[in-house]
Write a protein that holds these residues in place. Structure first.
Motif, short mmCIF file in Angstrom:
data_model
loop_
_atom_site.label_atom_id
_atom_site.label_comp_id
_atom_site.label_asym_id
_atom_site.label_seq_id
_atom_site.Cartn_x
_atom_site.Cartn_y
_atom_site.Cartn_z
N GLU A 246 -6.14 -14.17 15.61
CA GLU A 246 -7.41 -13.27 15.19
C GLU A 246 -8.13 -13.90 14.44
N GLY A 378 4.91 -5.40 8.54
CA GLY A 378 3.58 -6.03 8.13
C GLY A 378 3.28 -7.48 9.05
N ASN A 379 4.04 -7.84 9.96
CA ASN A 379 3.72 -8.85 10.72
C ASN A 379 3.05 -8.17 12.06
N LYS A 380 1.60 -7.99 12.30
CA LYS A 380 1.01 -7.29 13.20
C LYS A 380 1.38 -7.91 14.53
N TYR A 381 1.66 -9.38 14.61
CA TYR A 381 1.84 -9.86 15.85
C TYR A 381 3.21 -9.63 16.64
N GLU A 383 4.91 -6.75 15.60
CA GLU A 383 4.82 -5.40 15.74
C GLU A 383 4.21 -4.98 17.31
N ARG A 384 3.35 -5.99 17.66
CA ARG A 384 2.40 -5.73 18.84
C ARG A 384 3.69 -6.29 19.96
N THR A 404 10.69 -1.60 12.04
CA THR A 404 10.13 -2.33 10.99
C THR A 404 10.72 -2.39 9.74
#
Length: 544
Positions: A246, A378-381, A383-384, A404
């Motif tokens: 990002e 908290g790890n958006k990658y 989670e996606r 999570t």
């Protein structure tokens, strides 16, 4: 060594130093550390910040060229491994001095190894050399040579010395006497470090001019990625060594010339199923997770290409296995990433009695296939990624629940209580050699994550991996080691105890003011050739 990779975003608002723009004629390189170094003792370095200081200040006998991945002479002009892999003898350079002026000799190399292997020191670097119980012997030989003998053979012994910074046996402040391009000139706890050019650094450029070109390096302690990015765009720091997808795209949009994508890194993202026999899972789910057909079907049902394109904005590659293609010598080039094929996945499941009924996948006893996958909050990658896996598996009638957890709770589940069904995490791989994989692939190892610390191999294929990993570690013949390790990769590819998803690309951002920067996939990506980097003002001054 492999380590669990956790990408926490720490929202502190502490700026990393002065906000004034860099002076063009300052001759000082600026970049940020994301934490304070835990130690300046190079033999104890384990965290990223301490490793950075070691790399910038420590002189080594031999070094792995981060671009070519070949081993090259440094403080030693030559070396030879003998005695069946137990002994290595170095020819040390003559006439060199530490940064404080103390002469360097083979005595210092011998002293360093004695300190490194002292059990009381508990050196993480020394652990890589502990092939067996017994004492490591060092002997200083005539003509400035040193011989080091280990109690048992060590495969890839010479490459391990890339991590061993030579310390002075005579300097009163041993941590401050260094042989690398810089020494620690100032250390303000919690704020910054300033490294000064080593006046006695031995290397010169092809024109005979002394290296390094840059006079000093300022390392500001900064945990906040947003502030680090802001400082880069303002010209207050010269590079970000490792950046996520990002932020990378933000750099591309603002100044494409600063963005560097070196291709697939050594790091991987993967999921696995809990196969621990005494875990608190119902027997029918244990039967699913220990089935090769089930694991292979889940793998085929996941669209890795979409994951790389959407989650990582195209800055990732579908993973083939536990060795990345970035590892030029050890990667098994015969293997390919598992294709996305949900029809094939259902056929595999059918072999184990699974069947679709009203759009729901059920096992032979009628249980609906539903399980949970845990990952770090908290790890958006991740989670996606988990959400995409959830969507993909719904295509074959499986209900996936995404959970999570804070990282301590997650570690508790995967290492102690084993109260989980599947897990999604990443692994950082800092080393090229197969021996770095021992803690994961030996069935008795703690990091054999799907079923840790087995008293004996639970399956025939795990027993075969044990045999092959020990075989590659007990021979010095690179060809035989490669053959054995290729077979390990093939077995892991077939059995998929870890379902490897993507290899993230090695991304960095570099100011145009920094010259001769060639970011690579191996750490440290940007400053691996620190002694040859220069600032544009310095280039002009040196007539380059």
């Amino acid at each position: 060594m492999k380590k669990l990779l956790v990408a926490f975003v720490l929202f502190t608002l502490i700026a990393c130093g002065s906000n004034s723009a860099l002076a063009q004629s300052g001759g000082e390189l600026h970049f940020c550390l994301r934490s304070e170094p835990k130690t300046l003792n190079p033999l104890l370095a384990a965290d990223d910040a301490s490793e950075t200081i070691r790399y910038l200040t420590g002189g080594v006998l031999v070094r792995v060229n981060r671009l070519t991945q070949d081993l090259e002479p440094e403080l030693a002009t030559s070396w030879k491994v003998t005695n069946g892999g137990k002994t290595i003898t170095f020819q040390v350079r003559e006439g060199l001095r530490f940064s404080d002026g103390t002469p360097f000799s083979a005595d210092d190399a011998a002293y360093t190894m004695q300190q490194l292997m002292d059990p009381a020191l508990h050196s993480p670097t020394g652990d890589a050399f502990r092939s067996s119980e017994g004492k490591v012997e060092t002997q200083v030989l005539p003509k400035n040579r040193v011989r080091i003998t280990f109690p048992a053979p060590i495969a890839g012994l010479d490459r391990l010395f890339d991590q061993v910074a030579i310390m002075s046996a005579k300097s009163p402040q041993k941590e401050m006497a260094v042989l690398g391009p810089y020494y620690v000139g100032e250390n303000k706890a919690g704020s910054y470090l300033i490294l000064k050019r080593n006046p006695n650094y031995w290397e010169k450029d092809p024109a005979g001019r002394p290296l390094p070109y840059i006079e000093s390096v300022r390392l500001d302690i900064q945990q906040n990625r947003d502030i680090e990015m802001l400082r880069l765009t303002r010209g207050e720091i010269h590079f970000i060594n490792s950046i996520d997808a990002e932020y990378f795209d933000k750099v591309v949009s603002q100044n494409p010339a600063m963005a560097h994508d070196a291709g697939a890194s050594l790091d991987s993202e993967q999921m696995w199923f809990n196969q621990v026999a005494n875990s608190p899972l119902p027997p029918y789910k244990k039967a699913w997770f220990t089935s090769t057909n089930f694991r292979r079907a889940i793998s085929e049902a996941i669209n890795r290409e979409d994951m790389a394109r959407i989650v990582f904005r195209g800055h990732a590659r579908p993973a083939v296995g536990f060795v990345s293609p970035a590892n030029k010598f050890w990667f098994n080039a015969k293997l390919q990433a598992h294709p996305f094929d949900q029809k094939s996945a259902l056929q595999r499941l059918g072999q184990d009695g699974f069947h679709l009924l009203d759009g729901v996948l059920r096992d032979r006893d009628g249980h609906a296939v539903e399980f949970s996958i845990i990952t770090n909050a908290g790890n958006k990658y991740r989670e996606r990624m988990a959400t995409m896996i959830q969507q993909d598996l719904s295509g074959i009638g499986i209900k996936l629940n995404v959970v999570t957890l804070d990282f301590p709770s997650l570690i508790e589940r995967i290492t102690r209580t084993f109260d989980y069904e599947a897990c999604l995490l990443g692994l950082v791989n800092d080393e090229l050699d197969p021996n770095a994989q021992m803690t994961v692939w030996l069935s008795s190892a703690d990091s054999h994550q799907w079923n840790p610390s087995e008293k004996s191999p639970a399956t025939a294929w795990e027993a075969e991996i044990d045999k092959l990993m020990r075989a590659q570690a007990s021979t010095l013949d690179p060809k035989k080691r490669k053959e054995a390790f290729d077979k390990v990769q093939e077995i892991a590819w077939q059995q998929e105890p870890f379902i490897y998803l993507v290899n993230k690309n090695a991304l960095s951002a570099v100011s145009p003011e920094l010259r001769n920067a060639h970011p690579v996939v191996l750490r440290p990506q940007v400053y691996w050739n620190i002694d040859q980097l220069s600032l544009s003002s310095e280039v002009a001054k040196n007539g380059q």
